[in-house]
Design a protein around this motif. Structure first.
Motif, PDB file in Angstrom:
ATOM      1  N   MET A   1      -1.760   6.555   5.203  1.00 17.89           N
ATOM      2  CA  MET A   1      -2.305   4.947   4.707  1.00 17.89           C
ATOM      3  C   MET A   1      -3.547   4.945   5.397  1.00 17.89           C
ATOM      4  O   MET A   1      -4.103   3.558   5.447  1.00 17.89           O
ATOM      5  CB  MET A   1      -1.319   4.331   4.720  1.00 17.89           C
TER       6      MET A   1
ATOM      7  N   LEU B   1       5.155   8.758   5.622  1.00 21.72           N
ATOM      8  CA  LEU B   1       3.313   8.541   4.463  1.00 21.72           C
ATOM      9  C   LEU B   1       1.849   7.412   5.821  1.00 21.72           C
ATOM     10  O   LEU B   1       0.907   7.529   5.379  1.00 21.72           O
ATOM     11  CB  LEU B   1       3.774   7.657   3.619  1.00 21.72           C
TER      12      LEU B   1
ATOM     13  N   HIS C   1      12.561   2.132  -8.009  1.00 16.65           N
ATOM     14  CA  HIS C   1      10.836   1.898  -7.617  1.00 16.65           C
ATOM     15  C   HIS C   1       9.844   2.375  -9.484  1.00 16.65           C
ATOM     16  O   HIS C   1       8.987   1.587  -9.791  1.00 16.65           O
ATOM     17  CB  HIS C   1      10.389   3.240  -6.519  1.00 16.65           C
ATOM     18  N   PHE C   2      10.798   3.797 -10.027  1.00 13.78           N
ATOM     19  CA  PHE C   2       9.744   4.614 -11.125  1.00 13.78           C
ATOM     20  C   PHE C   2      10.724   3.263 -12.130  1.00 13.78           C
ATOM     21  O   PHE C   2      10.155   4.065 -13.632  1.00 13.78           O
ATOM     22  CB  PHE C   2      10.069   5.732 -11.218  1.00 13.78           C
TER      23      PHE C   2
ATOM     24  N   PHE D   1      16.598   5.281  -5.247  1.00 14.69           N
ATOM     25  CA  PHE D   1      15.013   4.778  -4.724  1.00 14.69           C
ATOM     26  C   PHE D   1      14.286   4.912  -6.260  1.00 14.69           C
ATOM     27  O   PHE D   1      13.196   4.019  -6.958  1.00 14.69           O
ATOM     28  CB  PHE D   1      14.477   5.708  -3.529  1.00 14.69           C
TER      29      PHE D   1
ATOM     30  N   ARG E   1       0.808  -1.108   0.049  1.00 11.71           N
ATOM     31  CA  ARG E   1       0.379  -0.116  -0.054  1.00 11.71           C
ATOM     32  C   ARG E   1       1.052   1.692   0.534  1.00 11.71           C
ATOM     33  O   ARG E   1       0.483   2.023  -0.497  1.00 11.71           O
ATOM     34  CB  ARG E   1      -0.974  -0.103   1.255  1.00 11.71           C
ATOM     35  N   LEU E   2       1.850   0.711   1.122  1.00 15.75           N
ATOM     36  CA  LEU E   2       3.057   2.481   0.756  1.00 15.75           C
ATOM     37  C   LEU E   2       3.891   2.285  -0.032  1.00 15.75           C
ATOM     38  O   LEU E   2       3.539   4.078  -0.756  1.00 15.75           O
ATOM     39  CB  LEU E   2       4.049   2.615   2.005  1.00 15.75           C
ATOM     40  N   LEU E   3       4.156   1.463  -1.113  1.00 14.45           N
ATOM     41  CA  LEU E   3       4.473   1.473  -2.377  1.00 14.45           C
ATOM     42  C   LEU E   3       3.698   1.989  -3.238  1.00 14.45           C
ATOM     43  O   LEU E   3       4.257   3.193  -4.509  1.00 14.45           O
ATOM     44  CB  LEU E   3       5.680   0.577  -2.640  1.00 14.45           C
TER      45      LEU E   3
ATOM     46  N   VAL F   1       3.176  12.862  -0.416  1.00 11.31           N
ATOM     47  CA  VAL F   1       4.399  11.534  -0.950  1.00 11.31           C
ATOM     48  C   VAL F   1       5.328  12.939  -1.337  1.00 11.31           C
ATOM     49  O   VAL F   1       6.450  12.668  -1.008  1.00 11.31           O
ATOM     50  CB  VAL F   1       3.692  11.182  -2.354  1.00 11.31           C
TER      51      VAL F   1
ATOM     52  N   LEU G   1       1.190   3.942  -2.620  1.00  9.26           N
ATOM     53  CA  LEU G   1       0.459   5.308  -2.378  1.00  9.26           C
ATOM     54  C   LEU G   1       1.669   5.970  -3.776  1.00  9.26           C
ATOM     55  O   LEU G   1       1.594   7.917  -4.384  1.00  9.26           O
ATOM     56  CB  LEU G   1       0.663   5.048  -1.094  1.00  9.26           C
ATOM     57  N   VAL G   2       3.191   5.853  -3.469  1.00  3.84           N
ATOM     58  CA  VAL G   2       4.068   6.806  -3.784  1.00  3.84           C
ATOM     59  C   VAL G   2       3.592   6.557  -5.140  1.00  3.84           C
ATOM     60  O   VAL G   2       4.550   8.032  -5.920  1.00  3.84           O
ATOM     61  CB  VAL G   2       5.276   6.389  -3.336  1.00  3.84           C
ATOM     62  N   GLU G   3       3.628   5.354  -5.924  1.00  2.71           N
ATOM     63  CA  GLU G   3       3.141   5.326  -7.113  1.00  2.71           C
ATOM     64  C   GLU G   3       2.819   6.524  -7.994  1.00  2.71           C
ATOM     65  O   GLU G   3       2.582   6.523  -8.380  1.00  2.71           O
ATOM     66  CB  GLU G   3       2.707   4.247  -7.270  1.00  2.71           C
ATOM     67  N   THR G   4       1.690   7.173  -7.015  1.00  6.61           N
ATOM     68  CA  THR G   4       0.767   8.108  -7.156  1.00  6.61           C
ATOM     69  C   THR G   4       1.285   9.140  -7.730  1.00  6.61           C
ATOM     70  O   THR G   4       0.411   9.939  -8.516  1.00  6.61           O
ATOM     71  CB  THR G   4      -0.499   8.440  -6.084  1.00  6.61           C
TER      72      THR G   4
END
Lengths: 272, 193
Positions: free
Chosen positions: B185, B181, B146-147, B142, A42-44, B127, A46-49
């Protein structure tokens, strides 16, 4: 069996775990661990948004229009070459030579000139020892500050010298230990604490892994973060400037006393 | 396409400014997206784009023609963005008031301004603020993992770091993001309670 660590779950999420099958089984078997993993997802997600604005259709052309006139600017290497050229100009070179000559003369004179005051072998009074300690610690802090400033401002692509910097730190480290003990003995607890903190940082710099002759970006980053977040550099600057002010005040007082002595009539002391 | 780019790179290396212009025009958008992810705002991303192309132009003679130009430029962009983040962090630290010498702990503020609060969603802002708390190396590791979906080994190679150090940079980043964050959540009901 140990509980799955966060690190293992993060690697699993990114498909980089070497124990994928085992972790999958554990997540299927344990509701608690499944919940922890879901929370990480869920955390990761959320960052994706986080959106990235789409650049305008002619963005590339705009970048090129801004960039084109800058292509002729000298780069860092070019600037160094220009600076050297200016320094090595004949007139400038003569001035540099004259300054070097003066320095050499001053050094030679200092070695042969007899000491102006003080009987040999006579112990210094306590105030004198304190003053010498202050001056020495002040200079030490100034040198340490220079090293920390260089490290804190080192650019990632600057190829920081991983041999020279640890060596400088090692030299500073040995004098730091002496000054810290001296400060502690003379009851200057606050100064001793700053020196202790500086010592830990110098120790880290002295033990940096030289690797291929340059510090890795991660080593450098960790070090810069320590310098900045711990506020060591700031403390060194504050204490250094305090010591400098203290030394200046003491020097002024000493000069005033000396002037008073010099201007007093010969018999005013009552001695003949 | 690959051959075409290689031919343009060769012309640019031979000193043809217009050829470099073609490379700029065709790669700018990708460079911008990466720079934006790394810096978190449009203005800084634009600066990084300029700096990255300038550095690429000056280092063209060092480019190995067997490599992909895009990969090489990507690496330069990451380095430029990291330098930019470092400079911003240092400038932010210096701007902090130092009236009281006893305040030795300085903290960089990443609070968004009122305009940003109005124009963006709260979550996105949170964020962005959370990403702003990462150190340059944590943010780079990161973002690339991640991206950009690069492997830890590739990121390590790109950042000049060992794999273990790169992994730990990613771990630290995730820990910080979780801390920042955590309140966002929870369910909205739990947050307002």
């Amino acid at each position: 069996m140990h509980e799955l660590r966060d690190e293992e779950l993060i690697l699993y999420f990114y498909g980089e775990s070497r124990h994928t099958e085992e972790i999958r089984r554990r997540l299927d078997a344990s509701a608690d661990e499944r919940e922890r993993y879901d929370e990480l997802c869920r955390l990761l997600q959320l960052v994706e948004t986080q959106p990235v604005p789409e650049p305008h259709a002619d963005y590339g052309a705009r970048v090129w229009r801004r960039l084109k006139p800058r292509l002729d600017e000298p780069g860092p290497a070019g600037r160094v070459r220009e600076w050297l050229r200016a320094l090595l100009a004949p007139r400038r070179l003569a001035a540099v030579g004259a300054v070097a000559m003066l320095l050499a003369l001053a050094f030679t004179a200092g070695r042969f000139w007899p000491a102006a005051s003080g009987e040999p072998g006579q112990p210094l009074p306590e105030a004198g020892r304190q003053r010498i300690l202050l001056v020495a610690v002040g200079e030490h802090l100034e040198r340490s500050e220079m090293l920390l400033v260089e490290l804190a401002n080192a650019p990632r692509e600057g190829a920081l010298d991983a041999v020279g910097e640890p060596r400088r730190a090692e030299e500073l480290l040995s004098s730091n230990r002496l000054y810290r003990r001296a400060a502690r003995r003379s009851g200057q607890g606050a100064l001793a604490e700053v020196l202790e903190e500086l010592e830990r940082l110098l120790l880290d710099v002295a033990h940096l892994d030289a690797g291929g002759g340059e510090l890795s970006a991660v080593d450098l980053d960790a070090l810069q973060e320590r310098i900045e977040s711990g506020g060591v550099l700031f403390k060194v600057q504050v204490v250094g400037s305090r010591l400098q002010r203290q030394t200046q005040r003491q020097n002024q007082r000493q000069n005033q006393r000396q002037n008073q002595l010099n201007s007093a009539p010969p018999d005013s002391s009552g001695e003949v | 396409m690959k051959d075409e780019t290689a031919a343009i790179v060769a012309r640019a290396r031979a000193g043809e400014e217009g050829a470099f212009g073609l490379l700029v025009e065709s790669h700018s958008r990708d460079v911008f997206r990466l720079a934006y992810r790394m810096t978190g705002n449009r203005e800084n991303a634009d600066d990084v784009v300029q700096e990255a192309f300038l550095r690429a132009f000056r280092s063209l003679h060092r480019f190995d023609e067997r490599s992909r130009f895009g990969t090489w430029l990507h690496r330069i962009t990451v380095n430029c963005a990291m330098d930019h983040l470092r400079r911003s962090n240092r400038e932010a630290s210096r701007r902090q008031p130092q009236a009281d010498e006893t305040i030795l702990e300085r903290q960089v503020s990443h609070e968004p301004g009122p305009e940003r609060l109005a124009e963006s969603g709260q979550i996105e802002l949170q964020v962005e603020r959370a990403l702003g708390t990462l150190s340059p190396i944590e943010r780079s590791a990161f973002v690339l993992r991640h991206f950009e979906h690069q492997s830890i080994a590739e990121i390590g190679h790109q950042l000049g770091a060992r794999s273990s150090a790169t992994k730990h940079a990613v771990f630290r980043a995730v820990r910080k993001l979780r801390r920042e964050l955590a309140p966002w959540m929870e369910t909205p009901d739990a947050r307002t309670a």
